[in-house]
Design an enzyme around this catalytic site. Structure first.
Site, short mmCIF file in Angstrom:
data_model
loop_
_atom_site.label_atom_id
_atom_site.label_comp_id
_atom_site.label_asym_id
_atom_site.label_seq_id
_atom_site.Cartn_x
_atom_site.Cartn_y
_atom_site.Cartn_z
N GLU A 1 -23.10 -23.83 25.65
CA GLU A 1 -22.65 -24.51 26.88
C GLU A 1 -22.28 -25.96 26.64
O GLU A 1 -21.34 -26.49 27.22
CB GLU A 1 -23.74 -24.41 27.96
CG GLU A 1 -23.87 -23.05 28.62
CD GLU A 1 -24.83 -22.12 27.90
OE1 GLU A 1 -25.20 -22.40 26.73
OE2 GLU A 1 -25.22 -21.11 28.50
N GLY B 1 -24.61 -17.24 28.69
CA GLY B 1 -25.22 -16.28 29.62
C GLY B 1 -25.59 -14.97 28.94
O GLY B 1 -26.49 -14.26 29.42
N ALA C 1 -21.12 -16.40 30.48
CA ALA C 1 -20.53 -16.34 31.82
C ALA C 1 -19.02 -16.39 31.65
O ALA C 1 -18.52 -16.86 30.62
CB ALA C 1 -21.02 -17.52 32.64
N GLU D 1 -28.86 -15.62 27.38
CA GLU D 1 -29.83 -15.71 28.48
C GLU D 1 -30.18 -14.31 29.00
O GLU D 1 -31.34 -14.02 29.31
CB GLU D 1 -29.26 -16.58 29.61
CG GLU D 1 -29.15 -18.05 29.18
CD GLU D 1 -28.43 -18.91 30.22
OE1 GLU D 1 -27.26 -18.60 30.54
OE2 GLU D 1 -29.03 -19.88 30.70
N1 CO8 Z 1 -15.39 -16.01 29.38
C1 CO8 Z 1 -14.13 -15.57 29.55
N2 CO8 Z 1 -13.38 -15.07 28.55
C2 CO8 Z 1 -13.93 -15.02 27.33
C3 CO8 Z 1 -15.23 -15.46 27.07
C4 CO8 Z 1 -15.99 -15.98 28.17
N3 CO8 Z 1 -17.27 -16.40 28.03
N4 CO8 Z 1 -15.49 -15.30 25.76
C5 CO8 Z 1 -14.39 -14.76 25.22
N5 CO8 Z 1 -13.42 -14.60 26.16
C6 CO8 Z 1 -12.09 -14.03 25.99
C7 CO8 Z 1 -11.17 -14.97 25.23
O1 CO8 Z 1 -10.62 -15.95 26.10
C8 CO8 Z 1 -10.14 -14.01 24.69
O2 CO8 Z 1 -9.24 -13.69 25.73
P1 CO8 Z 1 -7.64 -13.52 25.38
O3 CO8 Z 1 -7.58 -12.33 24.45
O4 CO8 Z 1 -7.02 -13.29 26.71
O5 CO8 Z 1 -7.23 -14.79 24.71
C9 CO8 Z 1 -10.96 -12.74 24.41
O6 CO8 Z 1 -12.16 -12.86 25.16
C10 CO8 Z 1 -11.33 -12.61 22.94
O7 CO8 Z 1 -11.97 -13.81 22.55
P2 CO8 Z 1 -11.48 -14.72 21.32
O8 CO8 Z 1 -10.02 -14.51 21.06
O9 CO8 Z 1 -11.93 -16.12 21.57
O10 CO8 Z 1 -12.32 -14.04 20.14
P3 CO8 Z 1 -12.78 -14.74 18.78
O11 CO8 Z 1 -13.27 -13.62 17.91
O12 CO8 Z 1 -11.74 -15.64 18.25
O13 CO8 Z 1 -14.03 -15.67 19.21
C11 CO8 Z 1 -16.07 -16.16 20.39
C12 CO8 Z 1 -15.20 -15.07 19.72
C13 CO8 Z 1 -16.60 -17.12 19.33
C14 CO8 Z 1 -17.24 -15.44 21.06
C15 CO8 Z 1 -15.22 -16.93 21.42
O14 CO8 Z 1 -14.57 -15.99 22.27
C16 CO8 Z 1 -16.01 -17.86 22.28
O15 CO8 Z 1 -16.39 -18.94 21.83
N6 CO8 Z 1 -16.28 -17.47 23.56
C17 CO8 Z 1 -16.93 -18.31 24.50
C18 CO8 Z 1 -18.42 -18.37 24.23
C19 CO8 Z 1 -19.10 -19.33 25.21
O16 CO8 Z 1 -18.83 -20.51 25.22
N7 CO8 Z 1 -20.01 -18.79 26.04
C20 CO8 Z 1 -20.76 -19.56 26.97
C21 CO8 Z 1 -20.07 -19.57 28.28
S1 CO8 Z 1 -20.89 -20.65 29.42
C22 CO8 Z 1 -22.20 -19.76 29.99
O17 CO8 Z 1 -22.43 -18.65 29.60
C23 CO8 Z 1 -23.04 -20.43 31.00
C24 CO8 Z 1 -24.01 -19.47 31.67
C25 CO8 Z 1 -24.65 -20.11 32.85
C26 CO8 Z 1 -23.68 -20.30 33.98
C27 CO8 Z 1 -24.38 -20.88 35.15
C28 CO8 Z 1 -23.65 -20.59 36.46
C29 CO8 Z 1 -22.48 -21.44 36.72
#
Ligand code: CO8
Length: 260
Positions: free
Chosen positions: A134, A111, A66, A114
């Protein structure tokens, strides 16, 4: 159909849906989820579509979860609404009545994992990473990840993944039963499309009833699920495709299923 955050392509009876926000690793914003809902509904009622592939744009990610920008400012009520809306979109995918293949081309986290689990079959590229991180954000899955992961991989493995938030490799996901197949990245989309095309050529009503028998039947007590299966079996016995399939076998030719 035209969307800001999705690309929709057609290859005969197969529709390919690409989540297209590569700058944020295809994170599911509210708008993206709503577009996905509308796209899936269109594909459901388009009889010329018999199978769907879902994938992510770019080299790095299927869907990295998400959109954390939105999660960071949610309130209890918007959080609940957002979770319910996401669950409904994923339910639509699970109950589309047509096979949906997740072509997991990179990160499938939160997400994104999921979303993949709501699909019928998951094919991962060798470099894909899956997980439910999460917990590391101080939250829990909200698109039914706790439920689908436990059903797919078993309670113990699901709890480990959910509690550690660890990312696992495609091979590890395969070992856990979380993905069906692992293929080289360069072959992923072609592999997913070929599988979708082969399923699209099968009898659509039988496909629909198999999906229904498994998904709905698993939520019923066993004897009730058996009756449900028998009833669906009776219904397919009324189709032209049943006559065509059995006749084609006896005549030693390939069946031509029409979906009637
Ligand atoms: N949301 C928003 N932006 C994101 C997300 C995300 N989930 N994932 C990555 N990005 C963005 C980064 O902020 C970054 O943006 P910017 O270039 O502006 O800094 C860009 O994408 C590239 O990402 P990274 O620089 O972090 O890339 P890396 O190669 O260093 O890392 C990862 C890749 C490991 C995938 C890392 O980006 C990461 O950990 N992302 C988040 C993963 C995460 O925690 N996902 C779970 C989110 S929570 C969720 O999904 C809950 C679902 C249920 C919700 C229920 C309703 C409320």
């Amino acid at each position: 159909m035209s969307f800001e955050n999705l690309l929709i392509e057609r290859d005969h009876a197969v529709a390919i849906v690409t989540v297209n926000r590569p700058k944020v690793l295809n994170a599911l914003s509210t708008q993206t989820l709503d577009e996905l809902r509308r796209a899936i509904l269109e594909l459901k009622y388009d009889e010329s579509v018999r199978a769907v592939v879902i994938t992510g744009a770019g080299e790095k990610a299927f869907v990295a979860g998400a959109d954390i920008n939105e999660l960071a400012v949610q309130s209890p009520t918007t959080g609940r609404e957002h979770a319910i809306a996401g669950q409904q979109v994923l339910d639509l995918i699970e109950h589309l009545g047509k096979p949906v293949i997740a072509a997991i081309n990179g990160y499938a986290l939160g997400g994104g994992c999921e979303l993949a689990m709501a699909c019928t079959i998951r094919i991962a590229s060798e470099t894909a990473k899956l997980g439910q991180p999460e917990i590391n954000l101080g939250i829990i899955p909200g698109y039914a990840g706790t439920q689908r992961l436990a059903r797919l991989a078993g309670r113990g493995r699901a709890l480990e993944l959910l509690l550690t938030g660890d990312q696992i490799t495609a091979q590890e996901a395969y070992r856990l039963g979380l993905v069906n197949r692992v293929v080289p990245g360069a072959e992923l989309l072609a592999h997913a499309k070929a599988l979708a095309a082969s399923l699209a050529a099968k009898a659509p009503i039988a496909i629909r009833y198999i999906l229904e028998a498994v998904h709905k039947g698993l939520e019923m007590p066993f004897p009730q699920a058996q009756i449900f299966e028998a009833t669906l079996f009776g219904l397919v016995a009324s189709t032209d495709d049943m006559r065509e399939g059995t006749r084609a076998f006896l005549e030693k030719r390939k069946a031509d299923f029409k979906g009637t």
